[in-house]
Scaffold this motif. Sequence first.
Motif, mmCIF file in Angstrom:
data_model
loop_
_atom_site.group_PDB
_atom_site.id
_atom_site.type_symbol
_atom_site.label_atom_id
_atom_site.label_comp_id
_atom_site.label_asym_id
_atom_site.label_seq_id
_atom_site.Cartn_x
_atom_site.Cartn_y
_atom_site.Cartn_z
ATOM 1 N N LYS A 136 77.574 25.132 59.844
ATOM 2 C CA LYS A 136 79.037 25.212 59.907
ATOM 3 C C LYS A 136 79.746 24.124 59.112
ATOM 4 O O LYS A 136 80.836 24.335 58.586
ATOM 5 C CB LYS A 136 79.493 25.160 61.366
ATOM 6 N N ASN A 137 79.127 22.947 59.027
ATOM 7 C CA ASN A 137 79.807 21.835 58.363
ATOM 8 C C ASN A 137 79.423 21.684 56.893
ATOM 9 O O ASN A 137 79.776 20.698 56.252
ATOM 10 C CB ASN A 137 79.513 20.522 59.106
ATOM 11 N N SER A 156 85.511 34.431 60.362
ATOM 12 C CA SER A 156 86.272 33.244 59.952
ATOM 13 C C SER A 156 85.729 32.038 60.714
ATOM 14 O O SER A 156 85.271 32.175 61.850
ATOM 15 C CB SER A 156 87.756 33.442 60.278
ATOM 16 N N PRO A 157 85.761 30.827 60.141
ATOM 17 C CA PRO A 157 86.298 30.485 58.812
ATOM 18 C C PRO A 157 85.267 30.628 57.683
ATOM 19 O O PRO A 157 85.571 30.368 56.530
ATOM 20 C CB PRO A 157 86.686 29.020 58.985
ATOM 21 N N LYS A 161 85.562 30.779 53.236
ATOM 22 C CA LYS A 161 84.851 29.803 52.391
ATOM 23 C C LYS A 161 83.947 30.512 51.386
ATOM 24 O O LYS A 161 83.831 30.102 50.229
ATOM 25 C CB LYS A 161 84.014 28.871 53.265
ATOM 26 N N ILE A 162 83.308 31.585 51.840
ATOM 27 C CA ILE A 162 82.396 32.341 50.956
ATOM 28 C C ILE A 162 83.185 33.069 49.868
ATOM 29 O O ILE A 162 82.766 33.117 48.704
ATOM 30 C CB ILE A 162 81.555 33.335 51.780
ATOM 31 N N TYR A 163 84.340 33.627 50.240
ATOM 32 C CA TYR A 163 85.159 34.339 49.267
ATOM 33 C C TYR A 163 85.628 33.428 48.131
ATOM 34 O O TYR A 163 85.923 33.893 47.032
ATOM 35 C CB TYR A 163 86.378 34.958 49.950
ATOM 36 N N GLU A 164 85.700 32.124 48.393
ATOM 37 C CA GLU A 164 86.130 31.169 47.366
ATOM 38 C C GLU A 164 85.050 30.937 46.300
ATOM 39 O O GLU A 164 85.341 30.433 45.223
ATOM 40 C CB GLU A 164 86.490 29.824 48.010
#
Length: 510
Positions: A136-137, A156-157, A161-164
Amino acid sequence: MIIERSTEWKEGFIERLENREAWDNWTLYTMSYDVVKMNLITDFQGLQSPKYLPTLTPLAHQLEVAETVIERMNGKAILADEVGLGKTIEAGLILKEYLIRGLVKKALILVPASLTNQWIEELNQKFHIPAMQYRKNYDLNHCTIVVMSIDMAKRSPHKEKIYEQDYDLIIIDEAHKLKNHKTKNYEFVQNLKKKFCLLLTATPIQNNVFELFYLISLLKPGHLGNYESFQASFSASKHDVEQEEYLKELVNQVMVRNRRQDTGIEWTNRHVEIIPIDFTKEEKEVYDMISELPTVSPVFSDAFSMITLQREMCSSKEATCLTLTNMREKCIKPEDSSYIDEIIHKAMALEINSKAEKAYEIVSRANGKVIIFTEYRASQTYLQWYLHSKGITSVLFNGKLNKNKREWMKQLFKEKAQVLIATESGSEGINLQFCYHVINYDLPWNPMKLEQRIGRVHRLGQENDVHIYNLAIQNTIEDHILDLLYVKIGVFEKVVGELDDILSAFKKTI
């Protein structure tokens, strides 16, 4: 801060020049030259990766799959080899090849949670790929090869983060779980940025032909047209298509599938049979009372609930009574609850479970360990008690077990117990080549689940003939399940290709 230019290079240069000394160590130079020359890839044809894998000897069909995907399919493919032929090895070869060639620098591998450790271990140990499990971190900007549970990734979240990220390669294991465009898994994968994509599944059609359409649309949107044109062009319905040869040709442009018999490897035989069972008079009476529920009151008119109850009664009274008790709590009219009470009373009074007796008979004459697959945890618990009463040791395997307990149960089964009683979660991600008897105590609606179950034992490393026993109660819902299984097998073979025997040694003609 003061920056000064060094003159040491100039002094060294003049000294070598005036004294005619060697410019550098010739041995080191030739070694460096050899290293650079070795790493040059002068031809795109053929695989470079095998020579960098000293601890792995891929099979011929695995190398051929990797070459086909890279050279003909441009890294977008469904790897659909039959269960046990090494789709993970094929995906690892493709990933390694792209890494060596510099075409992939960042990859995401999405798998069922139970398989994350297995993937990381194989990539690290067999392919020397530094894959890591996502936490997670973690900052994904600094993670190059990530293995992640798809259930975690789509939430989420993590999802945002992956979509970025811009991934060069996405690998999805057990890709049949994406199903269609309405599922969250499918939507999540569809929105990922990806250059190459591998979908791994031995069963690209689970229940209907449109599942294959959606998988291919993920890889190559428009390859089979849109939904309406696909439906019209092939007169496609859930369980039937026309022009199947043309459709198969289109499918094979994005799908690689090897069957066991195509690999050149000598496989043990598979002996499959359907074992019909008759209810006792008392069991049939309870089954008929359940079937009459919709006529007793409109409250019980839900077809799905009735089918579930009928299937549970074909499994065990314990599974049946658990559902009936839950239904009773929702009853408003006294007459409705009293009818359910009567069914529960008659069910609990049953002294014989005909199917369990047949399973015991098979176990007692089997020369080796046995896996029993059931659909219900209540039946699982009952079967363990029943076999224990007959002096047979068993362990349970279901979705409630964490990774460590799964491994512990597998070890107990291998070293101590004669029987493993598994729910559907036991047919995925566990390899049991030391066992060669499988009892399908409850039949699923989906024939590919049968193939997945059998694939746990009939895979590379199996040294004995495998025996499969499909139990079915006659004159019940299980007759209908058998008919539907044959229909679904038919559409799979039309579009994807032949299947090994999973129901019986003889194909049924519908």
